[in-house]
Design a protein around this motif. Structure first.
Motif, PDB file in Angstrom:
ATOM      1  N   ILE A 175     -20.093  57.426  25.948  1.00 26.96           N
ATOM      2  CA  ILE A 175     -20.646  56.740  27.114  1.00 26.96           C
ATOM      3  C   ILE A 175     -19.992  55.369  27.204  1.00 26.96           C
ATOM      4  O   ILE A 175     -19.902  54.653  26.211  1.00 26.96           O
ATOM      5  N   ARG A 176     -19.523  55.015  28.390  1.00 26.48           N
ATOM      6  CA  ARG A 176     -18.895  53.705  28.588  1.00 26.48           C
ATOM      7  C   ARG A 176     -19.237  53.194  29.980  1.00 26.48           C
ATOM      8  O   ARG A 176     -19.705  53.934  30.835  1.00 26.48           O
TER       9      ARG A 176
ATOM     10  N   ILE B 132     -19.843  59.314  31.394  1.00 29.53           N
ATOM     11  CA  ILE B 132     -19.790  60.141  30.192  1.00 29.53           C
ATOM     12  C   ILE B 132     -18.443  60.836  30.181  1.00 29.53           C
ATOM     13  O   ILE B 132     -18.056  61.475  31.164  1.00 29.53           O
ATOM     14  N   GLU B 133     -17.730  60.660  29.080  1.00 30.88           N
ATOM     15  CA  GLU B 133     -16.413  61.267  28.922  1.00 30.88           C
ATOM     16  C   GLU B 133     -16.424  62.227  27.749  1.00 30.88           C
ATOM     17  O   GLU B 133     -17.022  61.958  26.711  1.00 30.88           O
ATOM     18  N   ASP B 134     -15.769  63.348  27.925  1.00 30.08           N
ATOM     19  CA  ASP B 134     -15.517  64.312  26.858  1.00 30.08           C
ATOM     20  C   ASP B 134     -14.339  65.135  27.347  1.00 30.08           C
ATOM     21  O   ASP B 134     -14.517  66.067  28.126  1.00 30.08           O
ATOM     22  N   ASN B 135     -13.140  64.743  26.959  1.00 24.16           N
ATOM     23  CA  ASN B 135     -11.923  65.341  27.524  1.00 24.16           C
ATOM     24  C   ASN B 135     -11.918  65.178  29.036  1.00 24.16           C
ATOM     25  O   ASN B 135     -11.744  66.137  29.782  1.00 24.16           O
TER      26      ASN B 135
ATOM     27  N   LEU C  84     -20.358  66.408  37.199  1.00 24.13           N
ATOM     28  CA  LEU C  84     -19.204  67.203  37.616  1.00 24.13           C
ATOM     29  C   LEU C  84     -19.253  68.594  36.993  1.00 24.13           C
ATOM     30  O   LEU C  84     -19.879  68.789  35.944  1.00 24.13           O
ATOM     31  N   PRO C  85     -18.597  69.561  37.640  1.00 24.42           N
ATOM     32  CA  PRO C  85     -18.536  70.902  37.043  1.00 24.42           C
ATOM     33  C   PRO C  85     -17.985  70.817  35.621  1.00 24.42           C
ATOM     34  O   PRO C  85     -17.091  70.028  35.340  1.00 24.42           O
ATOM     35  N   GLY C  86     -18.548  71.593  34.748  1.00 27.26           N
ATOM     36  CA  GLY C  86     -18.114  71.591  33.354  1.00 27.26           C
ATOM     37  C   GLY C  86     -18.919  70.669  32.464  1.00 27.26           C
ATOM     38  O   GLY C  86     -18.731  70.638  31.259  1.00 27.26           O
ATOM     39  N   CYS C  87     -19.832  69.910  33.054  1.00 22.43           N
ATOM     40  CA  CYS C  87     -20.692  69.025  32.269  1.00 22.43           C
ATOM     41  C   CYS C  87     -21.751  69.883  31.576  1.00 22.43           C
ATOM     42  O   CYS C  87     -22.444  70.665  32.214  1.00 22.43           O
ATOM     43  N   SER C  88     -21.877  69.731  30.295  1.00 20.59           N
ATOM     44  CA  SER C  88     -22.851  70.527  29.549  1.00 20.59           C
ATOM     45  C   SER C  88     -24.255  69.954  29.709  1.00 20.59           C
ATOM     46  O   SER C  88     -24.435  68.801  30.102  1.00 20.59           O
TER      47      SER C  88
END
Length: 105
Positions: free
Chosen positions: A2-3, A27-30, A52-56
């Motif tokens: 988180i930033r 929130i970043e993860d790749n 966004l799509p792909g967010c768990s």
């Protein structure tokens, strides 16, 4: 991770600069998965989150908790999202009308 959101994050996710003051997190993860935080409308803190799509589900919960840490908030339910009412209630929001919810802290 988180930033704090940058102006480029806001531009790419919302299509341009916001016309209200905002304190936003990413929130970043790749890559960026969600942006959220507080926007100030007429002196009232309003919670916002764009996933966004792909967010768990785990990432979504992290973002929601980070937004809720800001204190008392108002949120608006998106009726097109199944489970939005249950999710807002789980986060401690109380319905004010059919769309608006508030969280006192």
């Amino acid at each position: 991770m988180i930033r704090a959101a940058t102006a480029e994050d806001v531009k790419s996710l919302y299509g341009g600069a916001l016309d209200v003051p905002a304190d936003l997190l990413v929130i970043e993860d790749n890559g960026v998965k969600a942006i959220g935080g507080v926007v100030w409308i007429d002196g009232q803190a309003v919670g916002t989150c764009k996933v966004l799509p792909g967010c768990s589900k785990k990432e979504l919960l992290r973002a929601a908790r980070a937004v809720c840490a800001a204190g008392p908030l108002i949120a608006r339910r998106d009726r097109t999202i199944a489970g939005a009412d249950r999710f807002l209630r789980w986060l401690g929001f109380v319905p004010v009308d059919g769309v608006t919810y508030e969280r006192l802290g």
